[in-house]
Design a protein around this motif. Structure first.
Motif, short mmCIF file in Angstrom:
data_model
loop_
_atom_site.label_atom_id
_atom_site.label_comp_id
_atom_site.label_asym_id
_atom_site.label_seq_id
_atom_site.Cartn_x
_atom_site.Cartn_y
_atom_site.Cartn_z
N TYR A 147 2.64 -3.65 -41.44
CA TYR A 147 1.43 -4.31 -41.92
C TYR A 147 1.58 -4.74 -43.37
O TYR A 147 0.98 -5.73 -43.79
N GLU A 148 2.37 -4.02 -44.12
CA GLU A 148 2.65 -4.43 -45.50
C GLU A 148 3.34 -5.79 -45.51
O GLU A 148 3.04 -6.65 -46.35
N LEU A 149 4.24 -6.00 -44.57
CA LEU A 149 4.87 -7.32 -44.44
C LEU A 149 3.84 -8.40 -44.15
O LEU A 149 3.91 -9.52 -44.68
N GLU A 150 2.87 -8.06 -43.30
CA GLU A 150 1.82 -9.03 -42.98
C GLU A 150 0.96 -9.33 -44.20
O GLU A 150 0.61 -10.49 -44.45
N ASN A 151 0.59 -8.31 -44.95
CA ASN A 151 -0.19 -8.55 -46.17
C ASN A 151 0.53 -9.48 -47.13
O ASN A 151 -0.09 -10.36 -47.74
N ARG A 152 1.83 -9.30 -47.26
CA ARG A 152 2.60 -10.16 -48.16
C ARG A 152 2.66 -11.60 -47.66
O ARG A 152 2.69 -12.55 -48.46
N ALA A 153 2.68 -11.75 -46.34
CA ALA A 153 2.82 -13.09 -45.75
C ALA A 153 1.50 -13.83 -45.65
O ALA A 153 1.48 -15.07 -45.64
N ALA A 154 0.39 -13.10 -45.57
CA ALA A 154 -0.91 -13.74 -45.31
C ALA A 154 -1.49 -14.36 -46.58
O ALA A 154 -1.61 -13.69 -47.61
N ASP A 155 -1.84 -15.62 -46.48
CA ASP A 155 -2.52 -16.34 -47.56
C ASP A 155 -1.76 -16.27 -48.88
O ASP A 155 -2.30 -15.82 -49.90
N ARG A 170 -2.42 -19.64 -44.37
CA ARG A 170 -1.17 -19.63 -43.61
C ARG A 170 -0.51 -18.28 -43.72
O ARG A 170 -0.77 -17.51 -44.64
N TRP A 171 0.33 -17.99 -42.74
CA TRP A 171 1.31 -16.92 -42.83
C TRP A 171 2.60 -17.57 -43.34
O TRP A 171 3.01 -18.63 -42.86
N ARG A 172 3.27 -16.91 -44.27
CA ARG A 172 4.59 -17.39 -44.72
C ARG A 172 5.51 -16.19 -44.86
O ARG A 172 5.34 -15.35 -45.74
N PHE A 173 6.49 -16.12 -43.99
CA PHE A 173 7.44 -15.01 -43.98
C PHE A 173 8.77 -15.46 -44.58
O PHE A 173 9.15 -16.63 -44.50
N GLU A 174 9.49 -14.50 -45.15
CA GLU A 174 10.80 -14.79 -45.72
C GLU A 174 11.91 -14.63 -44.69
O GLU A 174 12.96 -15.25 -44.81
N ARG A 175 11.68 -13.77 -43.69
CA ARG A 175 12.71 -13.49 -42.69
C ARG A 175 12.12 -13.55 -41.29
O ARG A 175 10.97 -13.15 -41.08
N ARG A 176 12.90 -14.04 -40.36
CA ARG A 176 12.44 -14.13 -38.97
C ARG A 176 12.13 -12.74 -38.41
O ARG A 176 11.14 -12.56 -37.69
N PHE A 211 8.61 -11.71 -39.31
CA PHE A 211 7.62 -12.42 -38.48
C PHE A 211 7.53 -11.78 -37.10
O PHE A 211 6.43 -11.51 -36.60
N GLU A 212 8.66 -11.52 -36.49
CA GLU A 212 8.66 -10.93 -35.16
C GLU A 212 8.03 -9.55 -35.16
O GLU A 212 7.26 -9.20 -34.25
N LEU A 235 8.97 -19.87 -39.74
CA LEU A 235 8.57 -18.75 -40.57
C LEU A 235 7.15 -18.90 -41.11
O LEU A 235 6.67 -18.01 -41.81
N GLU A 236 6.51 -20.03 -40.81
CA GLU A 236 5.13 -20.25 -41.25
C GLU A 236 4.23 -20.49 -40.05
O GLU A 236 4.66 -21.03 -39.04
N VAL A 237 2.98 -20.10 -40.20
CA VAL A 237 1.98 -20.26 -39.14
C VAL A 237 0.68 -20.75 -39.77
O VAL A 237 0.22 -20.16 -40.77
#
Length: 232
Positions: free
Chosen positions: A21-29, A187-193, A196-197, A219-221
Motif C-alpha cells: 500500500y505504501e507503493l500505492e500511496n507513492r503512485a497515487a496522485d 493518475r497512478w504513476r508507477f516506476e516499476r511494472r 503496479f502488479e 505504468l500509468e493509469v
C-alpha cells in the motif's frame, strides 16, 4: 495498545499489505491534484488537521508542512506504530489509535478533516459523519476522497470488481448529508511494472486483477475521484 480498535471496519489492502500500500500511496496522485482542490476550499496553514484512517501516516508530513498541529487516527495498532515512526521527528504531529465513529478528540478541536479511501463509502457511515460534526470547529471543513466509479480506467475496473456499488445512491447520500462534490482527474504513476502488479493484486479480486494486468501494459493509469466536502 490493542491490535485492532473496537468497532473498526477491516481494510484488507493496507491492513494485510502495508508495504504494497505504501507503493500505492507513492503512485497515487503524483501531481497532488487532490491536495490543491482541498486547499482551494479551505487552506490549512496554521490550522489543526485531523486525518481519519491515516494508515501508515503517508499524508501526515504533508499536512504538517503548513498546519499548526496534525492528528492521525488509525484503528490498526501496527499501522499506528508505523505512522508514529514515520513522524517521530515532527513535533506537531501525533498519531492516536481509534475509529471514525468514536474519534479520540474533544469537541470543536480541529479545523480540517481529511479521510482518503478510509471508512467513508456512503450509506452506513453516518456515525463517522456525526463525529466529524462534533470535532470540527466553526469555520472548519471536512474532505472525503472516494473513487468515482462512473469514469476512467480505474473506475471501470472498480465496477468490474464491485458490481453492486451504486454511484447514484452514494451521490444522493452525500447530498443529503450536506456535502458538495468536486470531480477530479488524477493518475497512478508507477516506476516499476512489478510495483503496479503488486498494487493491482491487493486492490482487486484475483480474477479481475489478472484481467487488468493482461489488458493494461503501462505504468500509468487514468483515475477519477470524488472530493466530497463540507464547510461548517
Amino acid at each position: 495498545m490493542p491490535l485492532i480498535a473496537q468497532g473498526a471496519r477491516p481494510s484488507p489492502n493496507i491492513w494485510n499489505h502495508p508495504d504494497r500500500y505504501e507503493l500505492e500511496n507513492r503512485a497515487a496522485d503524483p501531481d497532488r491534484v487532490i491536495e490543491a482542490a482541498m486547499h482551494r476550499r479551505r487552506p490549512w496553514a496554521g490550522a489543526r488537521v485531523l486525518d481519519i484512517g491515516c494508515g501508515t501516516g503517508f499524508h501526515l508530513p504533508r499536512f504538517a508542512a503548513l498546519a499548526a498541529h496534525v492528528v492521525g487516527v488509525e484503528p490498526h495498532g501496527r499501522l499506528v506504530e508505523y505512522a508514529r515512526r514515520r513522524c517521530a521527528r515532527l513535533p506537531t504531529v501525533e498519531v492516536r489509535q481509534g475509529v471514525a465513529q468514536a474519534l479520540p478528540l474533544p469537541d470543536a478541536s480541529v479545523d480540517v478533516v481529511h479521510a482518503r479511501w478510509a471508512y467513508f463509502f456512503g450509506p452506513g457511515c453516518e456515525p463517522g459523519l456525526a463525529e466529524i460534526r462534533r470535532v470540527v470547529r466553526r469555520g472548519g471543513a471536512a474532505f472525503i476522497i472516494d473513487n468515482d466509479a462512473t469514469r476512467s480506467s480505474f473506475g471501470r475496473w472498480f465496477r468490474q470488481a464491485f458490481p453492486s456499488y451504486d454511484p447514484d445512491r452514494v451521490e444522493r447520500f452525500w447530498a443529503r448529508q450536506g456535502y458538495a462534490r468536486d470531480s477530479l482527474d488524477i493518475r497512478w504513476r508507477f516506476e516499476r511494472r512489478e510495483d503496479f502488479e503488486a498494487v493491482v493484486r491487493i486492490e482487486f479480486p484475483p480474477a479481475v486483477a489478472e484481467r487488468i494486468l493482461v489488458e493494461h501494459d503501462g505504468l500509468e493509469v487514468d483515475y477519477a475521484v470524488n472530493l466530497w466536502w463540507r464547510l461548517f
